[in-house]
Write a protein that holds these residues in place. Structure first.
Motif, PDB file in Angstrom:
ATOM      1  N   ARG A  22     -40.662  18.048  -8.967  1.00 55.25           N
ATOM      2  CA  ARG A  22     -40.196  18.991  -7.953  1.00 55.25           C
ATOM      3  C   ARG A  22     -41.072  18.968  -6.702  1.00 55.25           C
ATOM      4  O   ARG A  22     -40.578  19.074  -5.581  1.00 55.25           O
ATOM      5  N   ARG A  60     -33.905  20.846  -5.368  1.00 60.38           N
ATOM      6  CA  ARG A  60     -35.249  21.243  -5.792  1.00 60.38           C
ATOM      7  C   ARG A  60     -35.339  22.750  -6.030  1.00 60.38           C
ATOM      8  O   ARG A  60     -36.047  23.201  -6.934  1.00 60.38           O
ATOM      9  N   THR A  61     -34.627  23.529  -5.235  1.00 52.48           N
ATOM     10  CA  THR A  61     -34.631  24.978  -5.430  1.00 52.48           C
ATOM     11  C   THR A  61     -34.028  25.342  -6.780  1.00 52.48           C
ATOM     12  O   THR A  61     -34.573  26.176  -7.521  1.00 52.48           O
ATOM     13  N   LEU A 101     -33.838  23.416  -9.443  1.00 54.86           N
ATOM     14  CA  LEU A 101     -34.761  22.982 -10.482  1.00 54.86           C
ATOM     15  C   LEU A 101     -35.896  23.982 -10.651  1.00 54.86           C
ATOM     16  O   LEU A 101     -36.280  24.306 -11.790  1.00 54.86           O
ATOM     17  N   GLY A 102     -36.414  24.501  -9.550  1.00 55.70           N
ATOM     18  CA  GLY A 102     -37.460  25.511  -9.648  1.00 55.70           C
ATOM     19  C   GLY A 102     -36.982  26.785 -10.329  1.00 55.70           C
ATOM     20  O   GLY A 102     -37.733  27.408 -11.102  1.00 55.70           O
ATOM     21  N   LEU A 154     -31.080  17.822  -0.861  1.00 54.08           N
ATOM     22  CA  LEU A 154     -32.251  17.630  -1.718  1.00 54.08           C
ATOM     23  C   LEU A 154     -33.042  18.923  -1.858  1.00 54.08           C
ATOM     24  O   LEU A 154     -33.538  19.244  -2.952  1.00 54.08           O
ATOM     25  N   LYS A 155     -33.161  19.676  -0.779  1.00 53.97           N
ATOM     26  CA  LYS A 155     -33.841  20.972  -0.866  1.00 53.97           C
ATOM     27  C   LYS A 155     -33.087  21.915  -1.787  1.00 53.97           C
ATOM     28  O   LYS A 155     -33.703  22.654  -2.589  1.00 53.97           O
ATOM     29  N   CYS A 169     -34.885  14.765  -9.745  1.00 60.41           N
ATOM     30  CA  CYS A 169     -34.695  16.219  -9.841  1.00 60.41           C
ATOM     31  C   CYS A 169     -33.483  16.562 -10.712  1.00 60.41           C
ATOM     32  O   CYS A 169     -33.534  17.491 -11.538  1.00 60.41           O
ATOM     33  N   ASP A 207     -43.718  14.026  -3.213  1.00 67.55           N
ATOM     34  CA  ASP A 207     -43.083  13.555  -1.990  1.00 67.55           C
ATOM     35  C   ASP A 207     -43.342  12.059  -1.850  1.00 67.55           C
ATOM     36  O   ASP A 207     -44.383  11.559  -2.281  1.00 67.55           O
ATOM     37  N   ASP A 238     -35.698  10.705  -5.290  1.00 67.65           N
ATOM     38  CA  ASP A 238     -36.047  12.117  -5.480  1.00 67.65           C
ATOM     39  C   ASP A 238     -34.866  12.910  -6.037  1.00 67.65           C
ATOM     40  O   ASP A 238     -35.034  13.769  -6.919  1.00 67.65           O
TER      41      ASP A 238
END
Length: 444
Positions: A253, A218-219, A221-222, A214-215, A165, A256, A161
């Motif tokens: 993104r 992803r944030t 990337l968003g 990882l969070k 990302c 899961d 993941d």
């Protein structure tokens, strides 16, 4: 594109290749056994008649594809070997030795894309025809077959993941820079550090910290996705350029590892599937499923591959048996009498139920059938050789078309490799017979 033509002529100022090579070489004998007119008819069918630069001769293209997968060569290495090997040039139809390449490395890519899977199946068909003519394969060997599936891995890195990302963010930022789309912030430096820390924390079994990084990734990337969408909202051209990559980035993104259904495992190859094989060393493999069919008997020339086909969507093995046997019979022209498979084919869809013998079956098993069922495992080393020595262990061709093309070419390269060894054995046997023959005395 005009239809290909072969107008190569002998050069009076250069010696012919036949004068400088050994005509008893197995590659020379194989070149003379192949029906190049048959391959020309199948390959030339993809070129429409019309104005334009004529493509390469079909014998040159067919010979290059055979040599590439027979000897496990990349396109660049094949070009270098072809230029310095007179036997390769003779095999491809040259009449005199060439000191310059008459083609470019990219020509192989263009021809693969132009041909596709269906015309390239003619290489497998011709290899079986040559095997039958030279005695390496008998008709009865085509009536009893073994069918099994394997995985053709794709040339991708192991998907995680964090890596996906990070790659999605980098690709979006690079595409924005190439199209002069100003971003509020690129997050390149912090995203790279977060991707590294996810791997380190996971290795140290500090999973709470790994999930936090990882969070964070992803944030960011968003944020890049939303920033690009705002900047290109009024430009239809830019929206078309960013559409595919933005769609992949959104899937990366929000996906899961516990979700069901298709996932993205590589941004440059979104068609890759995750296939579980139950192996201790590799529980999962990333690529596509490939079906391989070989004789259940012992042909004189070796276990040839009778049919090879890439199967996308990770289908159940039993649901693929009926169509594959139909294609095999069309390819060989021989009706299959017995089909031996493993237990993964239980509940198959073949119309002739009593011709399919599943490993471990007890009912209706006679002594000859039991001997053939013991031969079912002979397909495993064939799969190993095709993957290890003929470019199926890591597929570098693009897209689903590349998966299907590589499976067919790998099987054809394996068959022609067996033919090369068979012709060499025939030559050695002939020499031994001549040496053992008693001398003829002249009593005149």
């Amino acid at each position: 594109m005009a239809k290909p033509r072969d107008d190569r002529q002998k050069d009076l100022l250069r010696p012919a290749l036949e004068d400088i090579i050994d005509l008893s070489h197995p590659l020379v004998r194989l070149a003379r056994e192949i029906d190049w007119q048959f391959l020309d008819g199948r390959f030339a069918g993809v070129c429409a008649a019309g104005v334009g630069q004529p493509p390469l001769p079909t014998r040159l293209v067919a010979g290059l594809l055979i040599l590439k997968h027979m000897h496990d060569l990349s396109d660049e290495v094949l070009c270098a070997r072809w230029l310095e090997n007179p036997y390769y040039q003779f095999f491809c139809g040259e009449l005199s030795f060439c000191h310059k390449l008459p083609f470019d490395r990219s020509s192989l890519t263009h021809w693969r894309q132009r041909l596709g899977e269906e015309p390239l199946v003619a290489l497998i068909q011709e290899s079986l025809s040559v095997a039958h003519k030279t005695g390496a394969l008998a008709t009865r060997d085509l009536e009893r077959v073994v069918v099994d599936t394997t995985v053709q891995p794709k040339a991708i890195a192991h998907p995680t993941d964090a890596r996906l990302c990070h790659r999605a963010l980098e690709k979006l930022v690079d595409l924005a820079q190439r199209n002069q789309v100003p971003l509020r912030q690129s997050y390149r430096r912090v995203a790279k550090r977060a991707a590294i820390m996810v791997g380190r924390y996971t290795h140290a079994h500090q999973f709470k910290r790994a999930r936090r990084e990882l969070k964070f990734l992803r944030t960011r990337l968003g944020r890049v996705i939303r920033d690009i969408r705002r900047k290109i909202a009024g430009d239809e051209t830019l929206r078309e350029r960013f559409a595919d990559l933005l769609a992949l980035a959104m899937r990366v993104r929000f996906q899961d590892h516990r979700q069901r259904g298709p996932k993205v495992y590589a941004l440059h190859a979104p068609e890759v599937e995750c296939i579980g094989k139950g192996k201790a060393r590799a529980p999962y493999e990333f690529g596509c499923k490939v079906s391989i069919a070989t004789p259940a008997t012992k042909p004189k020339g070796g276990q040839f591959v009778l049919h090879a086909k890439a199967l996308h969507g990770n289908p159940f093995d039993g649901h693929t048996l009926g169509p594959l046997i139909t294609e095999l019979e069309q390819l060989t022209g021989i009706e299959t009498r017995r089909i031996h498979v493993d237990k993964g084919y239980r509940g198959h869809n073949h119309k002739e139920k009593f011709r399919v013998w599943i490993s471990g079956q007890v009912r209706r098993v006679t002594r000859p059938i039991r001997r053939e069922m013991k031969r079912r495992a002979a397909v495993e080393p064939v799969i190993g050789h095709v993957k290890a020595e003929h470019r199926m262990s890591r597929n570098y061709l693009k897209g689903r078309d590349g998966d299907r093309i590589n499976a067919v070419l790998a099987a054809a390269g394996y068959n022609f490799g067996l033919l090369l060894r068979w012709l060499a054995r025939l030559l050695r046997a002939l020499v031994r017979m001549l040496l053992r023959a008693p001398p003829v005395l002249n009593r005149a």
